[in-house]
Design an enzyme around this catalytic site. Structure first.
Site, PDB file in Angstrom:
ATOM      1  N   HIS A   1       7.773  -0.336   0.087  1.00 20.20           N
ATOM      2  CA  HIS A   1       7.923   0.949   0.774  1.00 20.20           C
ATOM      3  C   HIS A   1       6.587   1.516   1.241  1.00 20.20           C
ATOM      4  CE1 HIS A   1       7.093   1.878  -3.451  1.00 20.20           C
ATOM      5  NE2 HIS A   1       6.659   3.075  -3.068  1.00 20.20           N
TER       6      HIS A   1
ATOM      7  N   HIS B   1       3.722   1.439   9.817  1.00 16.39           N
ATOM      8  CA  HIS B   1       4.167   1.042  11.148  1.00 16.39           C
ATOM      9  C   HIS B   1       2.995   0.929  12.119  1.00 16.39           C
ATOM     10  CE1 HIS B   1       6.331   1.316  15.029  1.00 16.39           C
ATOM     11  NE2 HIS B   1       5.407   2.223  15.357  1.00 16.39           N
TER      12      HIS B   1
END
Length: 381
Positions: free
Chosen positions: A291, A295
């Site tokens: 997690h 990006h």
């Protein structure tokens, strides 16, 4: 096959043959029905000896036939291209055999009983390989081993007991003094893990959490501890199981670490996995670290993708899989694939829109990817 022949719903032609599947037959017979075509040796109107049986759905049987069934060395090729090869009895694998998928990659090698994995064998998966005993298709035994992907000094395995495919208890690398016990511990809708601070032993050697290089607002990111080969799972994304309908009803700010696991359709309700609240901090949760991956709009910088994985401890989750070689110290980056054109009507987080606009302004290519399965993935670290 026997039923079709017994009903006489076929035609039979005797022909001379010199070569079938690299095997010479002096005389063969061709048996044709609406469901199949058999070419090979025949006795009393039934396939007997070497032959090839092809069904209209694309399934193909090649090998030794006895009374119309594969019995002996043979291969079954399915419509999708996957194959089963080995020793057959009464049409089913019984004994040593090999299973391959549609692209020819090895899936299983070992013992079969009535076409099920049964006995000693090795199961090959993207997450790792399972070595040991199988019972009626399930990984089952007290001295079984799961081996994580091995590369560049990484050699990690879990040795212990599995019951009907589920990990009961195991220790690291079969070290008897190891006090850490790993077991099947899938998340639920209310709990991420019974041991949230027990870090995955493979991730300890592959990745590390540090301040992201993407930008000051990106927070923490995930970095390679060592050189990572291409097309290899290197980290895991476990999380609280959350109904997709609940995820879609929340604001973006509540979905900062949410990723779709099972796509919703007419038959299946969608499920996402989430790392909520204080669990985003590795002081409270570090059993998996996927997690933390950030990006990037720049495809030249992206080096990983999200990938489904069946983990022995977490069960079905998402994993981080490299798409090229990653250097030691390099940050792992993916595309979040948000719906930037708002085709789904959900929009995108403000930070994502801002970074997209900035990327385009600086000469970057337009982000056209639309991936509804991964919408509402996260907002920020």
């Amino acid at each position: 096959l026997r039923a079709a022949i017994a009903s006489e719903s076929f035609k039979s032609v005797v022909i001379i043959c010199t070569d079938i599947e690299d095997t010479y037959y002096s005389i063969m017979e061709e048996i044709i029905s609406e469901e199949f075509t058999y070419t090979g040796e025949v006795k009393d109107g039934m396939p007997e000896g070497k032959g090839v049986l092809e069904f209209v759905d694309g399934t193909k049987l090649v090998g030794i036939f006895v009374e119309g069934e594969l019995s002996g060395e043979g291969t079954i090729s399915l419509e999708d291209g996957s194959t089963f090869s080995g020793v057959f009895r009464n049409g089913m694998l019984n004994g040593e055999g090999v299973e391959k998928d549609s692209d020819g990659s090895l899936v299983f090698s070992g013992k079969f009983k009535d076409h099920m994995r049964h006995g000693k064998g090795i199961l090959y998966t993207e997450c790792g390989t399972y070595h040991g005993n199988f019972v009626e298709g399930e990984f089952h035994g007290k001295e079984n081993t799961f081996k994580y992907p091995s590369f560049n000094g990484v050699d990690v395995s879990l040795f212990g007991e599995w019951h009907e495919g589920k990990l009961v208890k195991s220790r690291l690398n079969n070290v008897k003094e190891d006090h850490l016990i790993y077991k099947f511990d899938p998340s639920t809708e209310s709990r991420i893990s019974s041991e949230p601070l027990l870090q995955d032993p493979f991730e300890k050697l592959t990745v590390v959490v540090k301040q992201s290089s993407v930008g000051p607002k990106a927070g923490e990111g995930l970095f390679a501890r060592r050189r990572l080969p291409s097309n290899t799972i290197v980290a895991y994304y476990n999380g609280v199981k959350t109904p997709q309908a609940e995820v879609d009803a929340r604001d973006w700010e509540e979905n900062s670490n949410t990723i779709a696991l099972i796509e919703e359709n007419e038959e299946t309700k969608g499920i996402s996995i989430d790392v909520p609240g204080k669990l985003k901090d590795i002081k409270y949760y570090c059993a998996s670290l996927g997690h933390k991956v950030n990006h990037s709009f720049d495809e030249k910088l992206r080096n990983c993708i999200y990938y489904p994985c069946e983990h022995p401890r977490f069960g079905l989750i998402k994993a981080i899989r490299t798409i090229r070689e990653v250097n030691a110290g390099e940050e792992l980056l993916v595309s979040y694939d948000y719906d930037i054109h708002n085709v789904t009507g959900d929009g995108v987080p403000n930070w994502y829109q801002s970074e997209h606009d900035e990327f385009k302004k600086n000469g970057g290519s337009k982000e056209d990817t639309i991936d509804q399965c991964s919408k509402r993935r996260r907002v920020e670290k």
